[in-house]
Design a protein around this motif. Structure first.
Motif, PDB file in Angstrom:
ATOM      1  N   GLN A 179       1.023  -1.394   0.192  1.00 18.08           N
ATOM      2  CA  GLN A 179      -0.055  -0.285   0.204  1.00 18.08           C
ATOM      3  C   GLN A 179       0.846   1.876   0.009  1.00 18.08           C
ATOM      4  N   ALA A 180       2.100   1.195   0.783  1.00 21.17           N
ATOM      5  CA  ALA A 180       2.886   2.689   1.088  1.00 21.17           C
ATOM      6  C   ALA A 180       3.751   2.290  -0.618  1.00 21.17           C
ATOM      7  N   ALA A 181       3.703   1.436  -1.812  1.00 21.18           N
ATOM      8  CA  ALA A 181       4.406   1.714  -2.685  1.00 21.18           C
ATOM      9  C   ALA A 181       3.358   2.215  -3.589  1.00 21.18           C
ATOM     10  N   VAL A 182       1.951   2.009  -3.583  1.00 22.59           N
ATOM     11  CA  VAL A 182       1.553   2.574  -4.231  1.00 22.59           C
ATOM     12  C   VAL A 182       0.903   3.490  -4.623  1.00 22.59           C
ATOM     13  N   LEU A 224       1.777   6.707  -5.839  1.00 22.83           N
ATOM     14  CA  LEU A 224       1.144   6.434  -7.809  1.00 22.83           C
ATOM     15  C   LEU A 224      -0.309   6.941  -8.059  1.00 22.83           C
ATOM     16  N   TYR A 225      -1.404   6.910  -7.049  1.00 20.79           N
ATOM     17  CA  TYR A 225      -2.621   6.761  -6.798  1.00 20.79           C
ATOM     18  C   TYR A 225      -2.929   8.386  -6.574  1.00 20.79           C
ATOM     19  N   ALA A 226      -1.425   8.887  -5.932  1.00 25.22           N
ATOM     20  CA  ALA A 226      -1.979  10.490  -5.778  1.00 25.22           C
ATOM     21  C   ALA A 226      -1.744  11.398  -6.554  1.00 25.22           C
ATOM     22  N   ASN A 227      -0.863  10.422  -7.688  1.00 28.98           N
ATOM     23  CA  ASN A 227      -0.340  11.598  -9.049  1.00 28.98           C
ATOM     24  C   ASN A 227      -0.380  10.561 -10.117  1.00 28.98           C
ATOM     25  N   ARG A 228      -1.166  11.006 -10.583  1.00 29.37           N
ATOM     26  CA  ARG A 228      -1.942   9.424 -11.300  1.00 29.37           C
ATOM     27  C   ARG A 228      -1.120  10.296 -12.340  1.00 29.37           C
ATOM     28  N   ALA A 229      -0.356  11.531 -12.732  1.00 31.81           N
ATOM     29  CA  ALA A 229       0.432  11.789 -14.196  1.00 31.81           C
ATOM     30  C   ALA A 229       1.285  11.057 -13.811  1.00 31.81           C
ATOM     31  N   LEU A 230       2.327  11.306 -13.018  1.00 33.35           N
ATOM     32  CA  LEU A 230       3.094  10.477 -12.062  1.00 33.35           C
ATOM     33  C   LEU A 230       2.957   8.618 -13.175  1.00 33.35           C
ATOM     34  N   MET A 231       2.173   8.382 -12.345  1.00 29.25           N
ATOM     35  CA  MET A 231       1.534   6.751 -13.100  1.00 29.25           C
ATOM     36  C   MET A 231       1.724   6.821 -14.225  1.00 29.25           C
ATOM     37  N   ARG A 232       0.844   7.963 -15.519  1.00 27.32           N
ATOM     38  CA  ARG A 232       1.040   7.983 -16.769  1.00 27.32           C
ATOM     39  C   ARG A 232       2.586   7.598 -17.473  1.00 27.32           C
ATOM     40  N   SER A 286      -6.691  -5.139 -18.931  1.00 27.54           N
ATOM     41  CA  SER A 286      -6.888  -5.384 -17.106  1.00 27.54           C
ATOM     42  C   SER A 286      -7.931  -6.133 -16.838  1.00 27.54           C
ATOM     43  N   PHE A 287      -6.995  -6.912 -15.718  1.00 24.47           N
ATOM     44  CA  PHE A 287      -7.667  -7.605 -14.506  1.00 24.47           C
ATOM     45  C   PHE A 287      -7.885  -7.654 -13.834  1.00 24.47           C
ATOM     46  N   HIS A 288      -9.096  -7.454 -12.658  1.00 24.99           N
ATOM     47  CA  HIS A 288      -9.389  -7.386 -11.798  1.00 24.99           C
ATOM     48  C   HIS A 288      -8.906  -5.348 -11.180  1.00 24.99           C
ATOM     49  N   GLY A 289      -8.438  -5.296 -12.220  1.00 22.92           N
ATOM     50  CA  GLY A 289      -8.208  -3.854 -12.013  1.00 22.92           C
ATOM     51  C   GLY A 289      -9.133  -2.429 -11.280  1.00 22.92           C
ATOM     52  N   ASP A 290      -8.015  -1.399 -10.775  1.00 26.78           N
ATOM     53  CA  ASP A 290      -8.636  -0.667 -10.260  1.00 26.78           C
ATOM     54  C   ASP A 290      -8.485   0.193 -11.659  1.00 26.78           C
ATOM     55  N   LEU A 291     -10.320   0.623 -11.501  1.00 26.06           N
ATOM     56  CA  LEU A 291     -11.206   1.628 -12.248  1.00 26.06           C
ATOM     57  C   LEU A 291     -11.803   2.731 -12.852  1.00 26.06           C
ATOM     58  N   SER A 292     -10.266   3.423 -11.179  1.00 27.43           N
ATOM     59  CA  SER A 292     -11.042   4.707 -10.808  1.00 27.43           C
ATOM     60  C   SER A 292     -10.486   5.705 -11.928  1.00 27.43           C
ATOM     61  N   THR A 293     -10.345   6.715 -11.933  1.00 26.30           N
ATOM     62  CA  THR A 293      -9.640   8.071 -12.771  1.00 26.30           C
ATOM     63  C   THR A 293      -9.275   9.703 -12.026  1.00 26.30           C
ATOM     64  N   ASP A 294      -8.438  10.232 -12.148  1.00 24.18           N
ATOM     65  CA  ASP A 294      -8.201  11.927 -12.175  1.00 24.18           C
ATOM     66  C   ASP A 294      -9.147  12.606 -13.456  1.00 24.18           C
ATOM     67  N   ASP A 295      -9.472  11.821 -14.286  1.00 23.84           N
ATOM     68  CA  ASP A 295      -9.648  12.578 -15.459  1.00 23.84           C
ATOM     69  C   ASP A 295     -10.587  12.145 -16.395  1.00 23.84           C
ATOM     70  N   ALA A 296     -12.000  11.865 -16.300  1.00 29.72           N
ATOM     71  CA  ALA A 296     -13.109  10.907 -17.053  1.00 29.72           C
ATOM     72  C   ALA A 296     -12.549  11.379 -18.541  1.00 29.72           C
ATOM     73  N   SER A 297     -12.166  13.434 -18.790  1.00 28.84           N
ATOM     74  CA  SER A 297     -12.105  13.714 -19.875  1.00 28.84           C
ATOM     75  C   SER A 297     -10.975  12.879 -20.957  1.00 28.84           C
ATOM     76  N   MET A 298      -9.953  12.349 -20.203  1.00 26.58           N
ATOM     77  CA  MET A 298      -8.975  11.793 -20.861  1.00 26.58           C
ATOM     78  C   MET A 298      -8.924  10.803 -21.834  1.00 26.58           C
ATOM     79  N   ALA A 299     -10.810   9.981 -21.859  1.00 26.24           N
ATOM     80  CA  ALA A 299     -11.053   8.548 -22.509  1.00 26.24           C
ATOM     81  C   ALA A 299     -11.258   9.087 -23.663  1.00 26.24           C
ATOM     82  N   LYS A 300     -11.202  10.870 -24.269  1.00 22.68           N
ATOM     83  CA  LYS A 300     -11.357  10.657 -25.922  1.00 22.68           C
ATOM     84  C   LYS A 300     -10.023  10.476 -26.164  1.00 22.68           C
TER      85      LYS A 300
END
Length: 264
Positions: A102-105, A108-116, A167-181
């Motif tokens: 949890q500490a490792a992820v 990245l969840y707090a900074n999705r730009a970093l994850m991307r 994605s297998f049993h993955g977290d579906l959330s996003t910080d910016d739904a508009s990126m789907a386009k």
């Protein structure tokens, strides 16, 4: 008789070659933003034939022996897989230590730009391996498990030029739904119907994907909970399900085959 001896010698030589063929595990390292990453390239060297390349992001325990074993199983003779370090070489949660994972992820969840940024760098590193490994760079995709599922979905949201993500049993959330386009990849998300961690975001995820110009599919696996592909997991809310896992792998293969069609 001489011809028989020659044939026997030829067959024995062939068997010897087959016996020497093995799954390659080759370290791949890079530095990004001052952090050194240690990933592993996995493929079967029995043939030099070029095949699709996959970025694979494991669950939140990261790159470890269990993840390498899983990458080998998926790679088989079909794919070259870059098992991707998303944390940095000095961050290795101990297996079954949820607090460390949890500490490792968390950053990245707090900074999705970093994850991307990190998952896109992994894709770039996979492309670079084509000079030494049998990768068809016209057929690239990404797969991920649990946290890894979130990472590859974010790869798609970034507009990365890959044929597909799964994605297998993955977290579906996003910080910016508009990126789907911006999505170019065909998106396949597979989650357990009884996954209390991820399914709460299912409706929002489908609303998001409706904005995507690319093909997408959201598959709900009945009676499955979180971790359904993770062998050894047997907690009430995080449990391996052999039938659900097998079904999801078949779906993945079909999805990738369709995405790669016409790219060879």
């Amino acid at each position: 008789m001489r011809h028989i001896r020659c044939l026997a010698a030829f067959l024995l030589a062939g068997f010897a070659f087959a016996a020497q063929a093995k799954m390659v595990q080759r370290p791949v390292e890079w530095t990004q933003g001052g952090t050194r990453f240690h990933s592993v390239l996995v493929y079967d060297d029995a043939s030099g034939a070029k095949r699709p390349g996959l970025v694979m992001v494991p669950n939140w325990f990261g790159v470890n022996d269990e993840a390498i074993k899983k990458a080998e199983m998926i790679a088989g003779k079909d794919y070259v897989i870059l098992l991707t370090d998303m944390y940095g070489a000095n961050v290795r949660p101990q297996l079954d230590n949820d607090a460390q994972a949890q500490a490792a992820v968390k950053p990245l969840y707090a900074n999705r730009a970093l994850m991307r940024s990190r998952i896109n760098e992994a894709l770039a590193q996979l492309r670079l391996q084509a000079k030494d490994a049998p990768i068809d760079t016209a057929r690239l995709a990404a797969i991920g498990f649990c946290f890894g599922g979130a990472a590859v979905l974010d790869l798609a949201r970034s507009g990365a030029d890959v044929a597909a993500v799964a994605s297998f049993h993955g977290d579906l959330s996003t910080d910016d739904a508009s990126m789907a386009k911006h999505i170019k990849a065909r998106v396949l998300a597979m989650n357990g119907a009884d996954d209390t961690w991820t399914m709460k975001d299912a409706d929002k995820f489908m609303d998001e994907m409706r904005q995507s110009p690319a093909a997408w599919q959201f598959v709900v696996l009945g009676h499955a909970v979180h971790c359904f592909t993770e062998e050894g997991e047997n907690a009430p809310g995080c449990k391996y399900d052999a039938k659900a896992a097998a079904r999801s792998y078949r779906l993945m293969h079909a999805w990738l085959d369709e995405a790669f069609a016409g790219r060879d």
